[in-house]
Write a protein that holds these residues in place. Sequence first.
Motif, short mmCIF file in Angstrom:
data_model
loop_
_atom_site.label_atom_id
_atom_site.label_comp_id
_atom_site.label_asym_id
_atom_site.label_seq_id
_atom_site.Cartn_x
_atom_site.Cartn_y
_atom_site.Cartn_z
N THR A 156 7.35 13.80 13.38
CA THR A 156 7.28 12.60 12.56
C THR A 156 7.23 12.96 11.08
N ARG A 157 7.43 11.96 10.23
CA ARG A 157 7.38 12.18 8.79
C ARG A 157 6.00 12.67 8.36
N TRP A 158 4.92 12.10 8.96
CA TRP A 158 3.57 12.50 8.60
C TRP A 158 3.30 13.93 9.03
N GLN A 159 3.80 14.33 10.17
CA GLN A 159 3.63 15.71 10.63
C GLN A 159 4.35 16.68 9.71
N ILE A 171 2.03 20.64 3.32
CA ILE A 171 0.76 20.90 2.64
C ILE A 171 0.22 22.26 3.06
N SER A 172 0.33 22.57 4.35
CA SER A 172 -0.11 23.87 4.84
C SER A 172 0.72 24.99 4.21
N VAL A 173 2.02 24.75 4.07
CA VAL A 173 2.90 25.73 3.43
C VAL A 173 2.47 25.96 1.98
N ALA A 174 2.15 24.88 1.27
CA ALA A 174 1.71 25.00 -0.13
C ALA A 174 0.43 25.82 -0.24
N LEU A 175 -0.50 25.63 0.69
CA LEU A 175 -1.73 26.40 0.70
C LEU A 175 -1.45 27.88 0.93
N ALA A 219 10.10 21.60 8.34
CA ALA A 219 9.60 20.33 7.81
C ALA A 219 10.67 19.58 7.02
N GLN A 220 11.50 20.29 6.27
CA GLN A 220 12.48 19.61 5.43
C GLN A 220 13.63 19.00 6.22
N ARG A 221 13.67 19.22 7.51
CA ARG A 221 14.60 18.49 8.36
C ARG A 221 14.12 17.07 8.60
N HIS A 222 12.87 16.79 8.27
CA HIS A 222 12.27 15.50 8.61
C HIS A 222 11.70 14.77 7.40
N HIS A 274 12.46 13.96 2.83
CA HIS A 274 13.39 14.07 1.71
C HIS A 274 13.04 15.26 0.83
N ALA A 275 14.04 15.83 0.17
CA ALA A 275 13.81 16.99 -0.69
C ALA A 275 12.83 16.67 -1.81
N SER A 276 12.95 15.47 -2.40
CA SER A 276 12.05 15.11 -3.51
C SER A 276 10.61 14.95 -3.02
N ASP A 277 10.44 14.40 -1.81
CA ASP A 277 9.09 14.30 -1.24
C ASP A 277 8.53 15.69 -0.96
N ALA A 278 9.37 16.56 -0.42
CA ALA A 278 8.93 17.93 -0.13
C ALA A 278 8.50 18.64 -1.40
N ALA A 279 9.27 18.45 -2.48
CA ALA A 279 8.94 19.09 -3.74
C ALA A 279 7.60 18.60 -4.26
#
Length: 315
Positions: A2-5, A11-15, A243-246, A248-253
Amino acid sequence: MTRWQADALLISVALIWGFAFVPQAWGMEHLGPFAFTGLRFALGALVVAPLAWLEWRQPKVHAVATAGGWAAMAGLGSLIFLGAALQQVGLLTTSATNAGFLTALYVPMVPVLGWLFFGRKPHWVVWPAALACVVGTWLLAGHQGSDTAGATMATTFVVGDLWVLGSSLPWALHVALVGWVSARWNVGYVLALVQFIVCSVLALVVSLVIEPWSWAAIQGAGWAILYTGAVSVGIGYTGQVVAQRHTHASDAALIMSSETVFAALFGALLMGDRLTPSGWLGCGLILVAIVVSQWLPLRQGGNGHGASEAEASHP
């Protein structure tokens, strides 16, 4: 997923990436930047290889076995090599805190690249946000700080900051394109594996030409290679691809911009990085610009809610 997942995974990746600036800096005490980059991405490839093999055995994935598919994945690996190598060279002379914030300058670039590649015009806030990032960069890299002993540090814009700044463009290109490539060829783990192999080979070739090698140096950087290879690359970069398959790129950024906060936190806790008020002001200005440049379009229901790059190319 899902989008929330997907957002939670990012967020885990950023940490993971925020903490990685510390062992990356420590690894430079033993190995050259290209050797360190090549070895950690080789380890990351070994970590993801079993998952890539299982994915490859699925018939639907075999569509990637085209010249275009392999070229796209190798191109993303080349972008990672450029970003990681420039960042690693920069860490020879700049702090983990500075590197974390300066690397995040890729975030406002992502919507601009989305406009160029997918015809999605960026929100107006991108332009003042970009200017704010430039001002914040000057305040951050030109600040006067102190080390853990209270000694005054240099006030100049060190050359390492310029190297890290240069890494922001390949990072932005990678974030803008990786979701589209992953969805276009219906791969995640295979894409991650190819990226890591290409990055590792390029870095090791350069290292063998220009850097000295020794087994003692590799042993000295062993734990730093272990974390940045198995965790930062094997788990972090693979998690980004999935995650970026699920999302948007701007949201991921936007979500991954929290990496800068984690980098500053771990830099202060583990490496004694210190910032004076002007340095903190620069950090805050960059972070606010990054967040606002992504959040405001979403708030107003603008481009941030448009189709993702993969969706835009597959009606």
